[in-house]
Design a protein around this motif. Sequence first.
Motif, PDB file in Angstrom:
ATOM      1  N   ARG A 418       0.822  -1.205   0.000  1.00 37.62           N
ATOM      2  CA  ARG A 418       0.000   0.000   0.000  1.00 37.62           C
ATOM      3  C   ARG A 418       0.856   1.255   0.000  1.00 37.62           C
ATOM      4  NH1 ARG A 418      -4.180   2.208  -2.192  1.00 37.62           N
ATOM      5  NH2 ARG A 418      -5.137   3.851  -0.929  1.00 37.62           N
ATOM      6  N   LEU A 419       1.904   1.294   0.807  1.00 40.67           N
ATOM      7  CA  LEU A 419       2.756   2.480   0.861  1.00 40.67           C
ATOM      8  C   LEU A 419       3.477   2.701  -0.465  1.00 40.67           C
ATOM      9  CD1 LEU A 419       4.279   2.149   4.443  1.00 40.67           C
ATOM     10  CD2 LEU A 419       2.500   3.717   3.666  1.00 40.67           C
ATOM     11  N   VAL A 420       3.899   1.622  -1.112  1.00 40.29           N
ATOM     12  CA  VAL A 420       4.530   1.765  -2.432  1.00 40.29           C
ATOM     13  C   VAL A 420       3.515   2.302  -3.435  1.00 40.29           C
ATOM     14  CG1 VAL A 420       5.534   0.481  -4.357  1.00 40.29           C
ATOM     15  CG2 VAL A 420       6.302   0.033  -2.032  1.00 40.29           C
ATOM     16  N   ALA A 421       2.265   1.814  -3.367  1.00 43.40           N
ATOM     17  CA  ALA A 421       1.233   2.286  -4.286  1.00 43.40           C
ATOM     18  C   ALA A 421       0.915   3.763  -4.060  1.00 43.40           C
ATOM     19  CB  ALA A 421      -0.038   1.452  -4.129  1.00 43.40           C
ATOM     20  N   LEU A 422       1.077   4.234  -2.822  1.00 44.68           N
ATOM     21  CA  LEU A 422       0.829   5.643  -2.523  1.00 44.68           C
ATOM     22  C   LEU A 422       2.002   6.542  -2.884  1.00 44.68           C
ATOM     23  CD1 LEU A 422      -0.962   5.310   0.938  1.00 44.68           C
ATOM     24  CD2 LEU A 422      -2.003   5.897  -1.253  1.00 44.68           C
ATOM     25  N   GLY A 423       3.114   5.959  -3.344  1.00 42.76           N
ATOM     26  CA  GLY A 423       4.247   6.760  -3.792  1.00 42.76           C
ATOM     27  C   GLY A 423       5.307   7.020  -2.754  1.00 42.76           C
ATOM     28  N   ALA A 470       9.948   7.831   9.355  1.00 38.90           N
ATOM     29  CA  ALA A 470       8.705   7.322   9.939  1.00 38.90           C
ATOM     30  C   ALA A 470       8.814   5.806  10.064  1.00 38.90           C
ATOM     31  CB  ALA A 470       7.494   7.700   9.095  1.00 38.90           C
ATOM     32  N   LEU A 471       8.257   5.283  11.158  1.00 38.82           N
ATOM     33  CA  LEU A 471       8.327   3.852  11.437  1.00 38.82           C
ATOM     34  C   LEU A 471       6.918   3.290  11.560  1.00 38.82           C
ATOM     35  CD1 LEU A 471       9.982   1.307  12.267  1.00 38.82           C
ATOM     36  CD2 LEU A 471       9.771   2.103  14.628  1.00 38.82           C
ATOM     37  N   VAL A 472       6.674   2.165  10.878  1.00 38.50           N
ATOM     38  CA  VAL A 472       5.396   1.456  10.959  1.00 38.50           C
ATOM     39  C   VAL A 472       5.706   0.027  11.387  1.00 38.50           C
ATOM     40  CG1 VAL A 472       3.361   0.671   9.718  1.00 38.50           C
ATOM     41  CG2 VAL A 472       4.372   2.886   9.156  1.00 38.50           C
ATOM     42  N   ALA A 492      16.530  10.611  16.935  1.00 34.26           N
ATOM     43  CA  ALA A 492      17.154  10.301  15.640  1.00 34.26           C
ATOM     44  C   ALA A 492      16.328  10.800  14.465  1.00 34.26           C
ATOM     45  CB  ALA A 492      17.374   8.793  15.517  1.00 34.26           C
ATOM     46  N   GLY A 493      15.229  11.511  14.725  1.00 34.40           N
ATOM     47  CA  GLY A 493      14.410  12.042  13.645  1.00 34.40           C
ATOM     48  C   GLY A 493      13.434  11.055  13.060  1.00 34.40           C
ATOM     49  N   VAL A 494      13.133   9.969  13.779  1.00 36.20           N
ATOM     50  CA  VAL A 494      12.201   8.942  13.296  1.00 36.20           C
ATOM     51  C   VAL A 494      10.883   9.119  14.042  1.00 36.20           C
ATOM     52  CG1 VAL A 494      11.776   6.484  12.990  1.00 36.20           C
ATOM     53  CG2 VAL A 494      14.107   7.381  12.833  1.00 36.20           C
ATOM     54  N   ALA A 495       9.828   9.476  13.312  1.00 32.66           N
ATOM     55  CA  ALA A 495       8.514   9.686  13.915  1.00 32.66           C
ATOM     56  C   ALA A 495       7.829   8.347  14.136  1.00 32.66           C
ATOM     57  CB  ALA A 495       7.657  10.582  13.020  1.00 32.66           C
ATOM     58  N   THR A 496       7.126   8.218  15.254  1.00 29.84           N
ATOM     59  CA  THR A 496       6.419   6.988  15.584  1.00 29.84           C
ATOM     60  C   THR A 496       5.046   7.328  16.158  1.00 29.84           C
ATOM     61  OG1 THR A 496       7.376   6.939  17.814  1.00 29.84           O
ATOM     62  CG2 THR A 496       8.542   5.722  16.087  1.00 29.84           C
ATOM     63  N   TRP A 497       4.167   6.342  16.108  1.00 27.11           N
ATOM     64  CA  TRP A 497       2.880   6.407  16.794  1.00 27.11           C
ATOM     65  C   TRP A 497       2.677   5.033  17.398  1.00 27.11           C
ATOM     66  CZ3 TRP A 497      -2.503   7.318  14.070  1.00 27.11           C
ATOM     67  CH2 TRP A 497      -3.519   7.238  15.051  1.00 27.11           C
ATOM     68  N   LEU A 498       3.023   4.918  18.674  1.00 29.62           N
ATOM     69  CA  LEU A 498       3.020   3.634  19.348  1.00 29.62           C
ATOM     70  C   LEU A 498       1.988   3.638  20.463  1.00 29.62           C
ATOM     71  CD1 LEU A 498       6.889   3.289  19.607  1.00 29.62           C
ATOM     72  CD2 LEU A 498       5.415   2.090  17.998  1.00 29.62           C
ATOM     73  N   PRO A 499       1.258   2.549  20.627  1.00 25.39           N
ATOM     74  CA  PRO A 499       0.274   2.481  21.717  1.00 25.39           C
ATOM     75  C   PRO A 499       0.970   2.360  23.068  1.00 25.39           C
ATOM     76  CG  PRO A 499       0.420   0.374  20.590  1.00 25.39           C
ATOM     77  CD  PRO A 499       1.285   1.328  19.805  1.00 25.39           C
ATOM     78  N   GLY A 677      -2.610   4.609   4.890  1.00 26.38           N
ATOM     79  CA  GLY A 677      -2.269   5.997   4.600  1.00 26.38           C
ATOM     80  C   GLY A 677      -2.647   6.929   5.737  1.00 26.38           C
ATOM     81  N   ALA A 678      -3.812   6.667   6.376  1.00 26.58           N
ATOM     82  CA  ALA A 678      -4.225   7.505   7.500  1.00 26.58           C
ATOM     83  C   ALA A 678      -3.281   7.330   8.679  1.00 26.58           C
ATOM     84  CB  ALA A 678      -5.656   7.161   7.904  1.00 26.58           C
ATOM     85  N   TYR A 679      -2.865   6.105   8.945  1.00 28.25           N
ATOM     86  CA  TYR A 679      -1.946   5.866  10.055  1.00 28.25           C
ATOM     87  C   TYR A 679      -0.606   6.553   9.814  1.00 28.25           C
ATOM     88  CZ  TYR A 679       1.107   3.352  13.290  1.00 28.25           C
ATOM     89  OH  TYR A 679       2.032   3.033  14.258  1.00 28.25           O
ATOM     90  N   LEU A 680      -0.076   6.484   8.588  1.00 21.82           N
ATOM     91  CA  LEU A 680       1.188   7.159   8.296  1.00 21.82           C
ATOM     92  C   LEU A 680       1.051   8.668   8.477  1.00 21.82           C
ATOM     93  CD1 LEU A 680       4.102   7.043   7.368  1.00 21.82           C
ATOM     94  CD2 LEU A 680       3.289   7.109   5.005  1.00 21.82           C
ATOM     95  N   ALA A 681      -0.105   9.225   8.082  1.00 24.78           N
ATOM     96  CA  ALA A 681      -0.324  10.654   8.314  1.00 24.78           C
ATOM     97  C   ALA A 681      -0.279  10.966   9.806  1.00 24.78           C
ATOM     98  CB  ALA A 681      -1.664  11.081   7.718  1.00 24.78           C
ATOM     99  N   GLY A 682      -0.875  10.098  10.625  1.00 23.93           N
ATOM    100  CA  GLY A 682      -0.812  10.305  12.061  1.00 23.93           C
ATOM    101  C   GLY A 682       0.589  10.149  12.615  1.00 23.93           C
ATOM    102  N   VAL A 683       1.364   9.216  12.063  1.00 25.43           N
ATOM    103  CA  VAL A 683       2.749   9.051  12.504  1.00 25.43           C
ATOM    104  C   VAL A 683       3.540  10.332  12.281  1.00 25.43           C
ATOM    105  CG1 VAL A 683       4.901   7.840  12.001  1.00 25.43           C
ATOM    106  CG2 VAL A 683       2.775   6.553  12.193  1.00 25.43           C
TER     107      VAL A 683
END
Length: 726
Positions: A418-423, A470-472, A492-499, A677-683
């Motif tokens: 999905r991420l590759v398809a989104l560019g 960004a990390l998923v 280190a400049g890596v954005a995350t969204w972790l529970p 895509g929504a989760y990456l935007a939140g990250v």
Amino acid sequence: MAIAPVAAAGRHRAGRPRRPRRGSRRLLPVLLDLALAAVICAAGFRYGAGFLQVHEARWVATVLGWAGVDSVSGSLERHVLVFRPDGEIILAEVTESCSAILSVLGLTALTAVVLRGRRQHAVAGLVVAVAALLLLNHLRLVGSTLAGLVWGTPALVLFHDWVGTVWNLAATLGGFLLMVCITLPTAERAEQDVAGRHTARRPDSWARPGLGYRPGDDDVRPVTRRVNLTGLVYRYVLPTRVARWIGARREAGRIDYRIGHLPSAERAARVRALASDGLGAHAASLVAVATYDDDPAVLDVLAVAIAARQWEPVTHPRVAALRLWARGWLLRHPGRDVTTDVTADVAEPPTERLPRDAARPSPRPPVPPARVPPVDPGPPMTASLPSPRPPAALPPADGPAVLVTGAGGPAGVAVVRRLVALGHRVVAGDADSAAAGGALAHTAVTLPRGDHPRFVDALLGACAAFGVDALVGTVAEELPQLAAAAGRLSAAGVATWLPDAAAVDLCCDKAAFARAMAAAGVPHPATAASAGRLAGVPGPWVVKPVAGRGSRGVQLLDDRDAVLAALRADGGLIVQTRLAGREFTADALVDRDGAVRVVVPRWREETRAGISVKGRTFASAAVTEVVTGALAAVRLTGPANVQGFVADDGTATVVEINPRFSGGLPLTLAAGADVVGAYLAGVRGEPLPDLDFRPGVVMSRYFAETYRSEDGAPVEDPCAPVAVRA
């Protein structure tokens, strides 16, 4: 034994492109060092080989004489005479290959060429290493002599040529490591304490990224004082004035790591000095340079300096991370010529830091959308086989990348596609170097397992090497380590969204999850974690591990005695009432503030190894309500996969929650809910878009293959069909 030098022919293989030529300024020092090493080896062998052979033969006879062995003589120069009890006389010659001269000259040349910058430390290391080599080689010669004395000439030759050769190789390698350990500076000698933190004082105006390494609040380790001989001599033997004078000279010889305020040229020179002084001692400072410095010329100097020290042992995880970063940098910039004329000053935009949430309110049910005609869900995931490589329109090579862990699992593969398809530029990470997701992403990297103590260090090294911002994560077992390292990742400049770690633990422990559902009043099957509580669980039963995934270890039992036997045999099992009805899975995305953005239920019409292979999306207010209540009970945010059953009367019951993307994620994406895509935007700190889905979308999953050659190049799929749309 004869040792012939092997010359490497620097010819390019046919068909391989030539790398850009480097400047002669970098080639000349290498040639001079090689010439110096050759001179040392030739002169040392010419004048030292005979001397060492003579004395090694005498030392063998002398040592055996001290041990009471009087049937060995060193009267003949460079020979050892062995008088066996049966009358046989063995004349053993100590040749150049038997002597330690070759190993001694090799270490001497390495010291002069590689370690000469350490001066007296290099000399001390060489002296200790040579002494160890001579001792070990002497033991080898004594052992060979004793073998000949007891068992005869064949035993002497066998021991010397086979056992002795392996022994000599190990002794040489051990001497080299001993020399390096003595020569290289320790972290205490640099401006770091034993925990790796810098100890030098600096003005508050320097407290900004790039001026040095600062650990996070959760990276503070207790500082211990080590007792060593040097400290005891300084404290109790030497006069106070002498000890202070020596200490002042030692302090003056330290390299100042505070380099962020310097001009580019001076900063590059200081980085080169730090690296040449030792990667292990200054790893924290060099990691800070690789992380925060935005001058390509300085980073070129750092990468080349790291590459030139491949001989240095890896004494800290940061050294491994530096080498991984340097490799990635040099592969991306193969044609640059590193000089001290640093004039370029290319600044990159700062990476936004995501705030940590102090408290997360309970999730709120989504507002049912108005009935409108279906909208275009964006780039669809078609029914075609995955392409072995990204599409032709690739993102910029230097743009930010997204690292996806667990790229070998169904969820990881779906996220990568999905991420590759989104560019997006995607880096696929997995513990399996042959993971399928690696062939679908732009870059593949092999990482340790999530429970490995070096997992986070390897992850940070990969992020630095491939420009990840960004990390998923798609593996639930990795989330606790990632949450604990959120500060390091952010630095280190890596954005995350972790529970929250507590929410993850609650979801991964089925017994604790059952108690949480009961306390919140969410429908959940009756559960018991011991044989003594089985009376409160009506049958039929399902027995499963407390912590498990993919239906591993699940038993469907109808006999109470069999259930009791299973619980008593394994304390890590629970028992639940086996629910009747139709099984469902719901993919959900919960915003950082607790709002449920979307719940996409789907029927699990067919599963294999716990993965849905046939499914259909459907709309149900009852399922949405019970899923929202379960998410509220565990206070989970981010992606979630909720599993349960719908009874014949329409009531829904939750069985478990997985705090990650699900293996059936492609069906949710195909139904129009782009949770990836929504989760990456939140990250990345962007607002989450509104999400909706289309019920009645059917998925039928099949096996797909990826192909690559031995060198990693993609191989075209001969059976790739054309996507068909209705």
